[in-house]
Design an enzyme around this catalytic site. Structure first.
Site, PDB file in Angstrom:
ATOM      1  CD1 TRP A   9      13.645  -9.095   4.134  1.00 51.77           C
ATOM      2  CD2 TRP A   9      14.379 -10.757   5.454  1.00 51.77           C
ATOM      3  NE1 TRP A   9      14.494  -9.882   3.395  1.00 51.77           N
ATOM      4  CE2 TRP A   9      14.962 -10.899   4.181  1.00 51.77           C
ATOM      5  CE3 TRP A   9      14.694 -11.684   6.457  1.00 51.77           C
ATOM      6  CZ2 TRP A   9      15.840 -11.952   3.878  1.00 51.77           C
ATOM      7  CZ3 TRP A   9      15.576 -12.718   6.158  1.00 51.77           C
ATOM      8  CH2 TRP A   9      16.127 -12.854   4.876  1.00 51.77           C
ATOM      9  CG  HIS A  97       9.367   1.651   8.948  1.00 50.45           C
ATOM     10  ND1 HIS A  97       8.013   1.397   8.999  1.00 50.45           N
ATOM     11  CD2 HIS A  97       9.760   1.329   7.699  1.00 50.45           C
ATOM     12  CE1 HIS A  97       7.623   0.923   7.825  1.00 50.45           C
ATOM     13  NE2 HIS A  97       8.664   0.879   7.015  1.00 50.45           N
ATOM     14  CD  GLU A 155       9.814   3.580   3.798  1.00 53.34           C
ATOM     15  OE1 GLU A 155      10.030   2.727   2.952  1.00 53.34           O
ATOM     16  OE2 GLU A 155       9.418   3.321   4.936  1.00 53.34           O
ATOM     17  N   GLY A 161       3.148  -0.760   1.902  1.00 60.16           N
ATOM     18  CA  GLY A 161       2.413  -2.025   2.007  1.00 60.16           C
ATOM     19  C   GLY A 161       1.039  -2.012   1.368  1.00 60.16           C
ATOM     20  N   GLY A 230       9.950  -3.322   1.097  1.00 61.97           N
ATOM     21  CA  GLY A 230       9.324  -4.173   2.118  1.00 61.97           C
ATOM     22  C   GLY A 230       8.847  -5.474   1.507  1.00 61.97           C
ATOM     23  N   GLY A 231       7.569  -5.521   1.169  1.00 65.26           N
ATOM     24  CA  GLY A 231       6.930  -6.750   0.676  1.00 65.26           C
ATOM     25  C   GLY A 231       7.719  -7.472  -0.404  1.00 65.26           C
TER      26      GLY A 231
HETATM   27  P1  PGA Z   1       6.519  -1.959   1.141  1.00 63.04           P
HETATM   28  O1  PGA Z   1       7.209  -1.470   2.485  1.00 63.04           O
HETATM   29  O2  PGA Z   1       7.589  -2.084   0.093  1.00 63.04           O
HETATM   30  O3  PGA Z   1       5.894  -3.284   1.474  1.00 63.04           O
HETATM   31  O4  PGA Z   1       5.521  -0.936   0.757  1.00 63.04           O
HETATM   32  C1  PGA Z   1       8.213  -0.485   2.456  1.00 63.04           C
HETATM   33  C2  PGA Z   1       8.609  -0.148   3.870  1.00 63.04           C
HETATM   34  O5  PGA Z   1       7.790  -0.221   4.779  1.00 63.04           O
HETATM   35  O6  PGA Z   1       9.772   0.199   4.129  1.00 63.04           O
END
Ligand code: PGA
Length: 266
Positions: A9, A97, A155, A161, A230-231
Site C-alpha cells: 500500500w 524497495h 522489481e 508505478g 502497488g497501485g
Molecule cells: P506498482 O508498484 O504496482 O504500483 O507498479 C509495485 C511496487 O512498488 O512494489
C-alpha cells in the site's frame, strides 16, 4: 506452493477510516480465494487496527511491514523493529524497495542487516531487487537455511508505478538469469546461495505495474511464484479481480495438510 500476492500500500490511504474500508472490501472479496496467499502491507500505523479486524486462525490474509530496522529496540528515532512487526501479527516484511533505496538512501549493506534482523524475529523478508548485484549484496553471509526463507521480488524500476510493466518474456529472462548466476556461483562455491535450489527453496516474485489483466502472465507464462502489487492493491475491486484471475490461472489446488491449511492452530 500457492502463489503469493503481496499488496504494497506504500504511504496510502490517507486516513485510518479509508484504510479500514479498503481492507474490509478486500477481506470480503477474497473470502473464497483459496489457492493464493494474500499478504497486505499497510503503513505501520494502520497495522494494529487492521490486524484486530481479522479472525484467526484460518484467515486467508497475512500481514507484512514495508520496512524495518536492524535492531530489536533502542535509540533509533522513527524506526520500527522486526520484533515489533512480529508482535503486531506480521509474518512478512518488504525490504530493499526501490523507493526506499531512492528516497531514504538505503544501501545494500543496510538491507543485508535488515534481512538478518527480520529472520531473527521470524519474519519472511521479501527482498526487492532490480539486478544481480543487489541480490548478492543483500543476501551476503546468509546461511543456507536462512536463504531458503527469503522471497526475492524482481522489481525493475522502470515498471514501478509507471503503468509500463516489464514484458513477461523479459521478466522471465531476468528470473532465469537470477537462477543461472546463482547456479554458476554454486560451482565456484563463493556464493551465499551455495547448494540452494532456488527454484524449490527460494520464491521469486514479480512486481511493477501488475494489474488484473497482466497478473496471470507473470505466473503462467513467466513462471513467477507470486506478485508484488502497488497501485492495483489500492483499488479493492481491481485487487480482488487480480487475485481471482491468479486463482483461476492456478486451478490445481494442492492437497495440503491441516498444518498448511491452518498453521495458526499448531
Ligand atoms: P506498482 O508498484 O504496482 O504500483 O507498479 C509495485 C511496487 O512498488 O512494489
Amino acid at each position: 506452493m500457492k502463489p503469493l500476492i503481496v499488496a504494497n500500500w506504500k504511504m496510502n490511504p490517507a486516513t485510518l477510516a479509508e484504510a479500514k474500508r479498503l481492507f474490509d472490501s478486500i477481506k470480503r472479496g477474497i473470502k473464497n480465494v483459496k489457492n493464493a496467499e494474500i499478504v497486505i502491507c499497510p503503513p505501520f500505523v494502520y497495522l494494529s487496527a487492521l490486524e484486530s479486524e481479522i479472525m484467526r486462525p484460518s484467515f486467508a490474509i497475512s500481514f507484512g511491514g514495508q520496512s524495518c530496522f536492524w535492531e530489536e529496540k533502542g535509540a533509533f528515532t522513527g524506526e520500527v523493529s522486526p520484533k515489533m512487526l512480529k508482535d503486531l501479527g506480521c509474518d512478512y516484511v518488504i525490504l530493499g524497495h526501490s523507493e526506499r533505496r531512492k528516497y531514504l538512501k538505503e544501501t545494500d549493506e543496510m538491507i543485508n542487516k535488515k534481512i538478518k534482523a527480520a529472520l531473527k524475529s521470524d519474519l519472511t523478508p521479501i527482498l526487492c531487487i532490480e539486478n544481480i548485484s543487489q541480490l548478492k549484496k543483500g543476501t551476503k553471509d546468509l546461511l543456507r537455511k536462512e536463504q531458503k526463507k527469503l522471497i526475492i521480488a524482481y522489481e525493475p524500476v522502470f515498471a514501478i508505478g509507471t503503468g509500463k510493466p516489464c514484458i513477461p518474456e523479459k521478466a522471465k529472462e531476468m528470473k532465469t538469469a537470477i537462477k543461472k548466476i546463482i547456479g554458476e556461483e554454486d560451482k565456484s562455491s563463493s556464493s551465499p546461495f551455495v547448494a540452494a535450489r532456488v527454484n524449490e527453496d527460494i520464491s521469486i516474485i514479480y512486481g511493477g505495474s501488475v494489474n488484473s489483466q497482466n497478473a496471470t502472465d507473470y505466473i503462467k507464462m513467466a513462471g513467477f511464484q507470486g506478485l508484488l502489487v502497488g497501485g492495483a492493491s489500492l483499488d479493492s475491486e481491481e485487487f480482488i479481480k487480480l487475485a481471482k484471475n491468479v486463482t483461476r490461472a492456478c486451478p490445481v489446488v494442492e492437497l495440503r495438510s491441516l498444518r498448511d491449511c491452518a498453521p495458526k492452530l499448531f
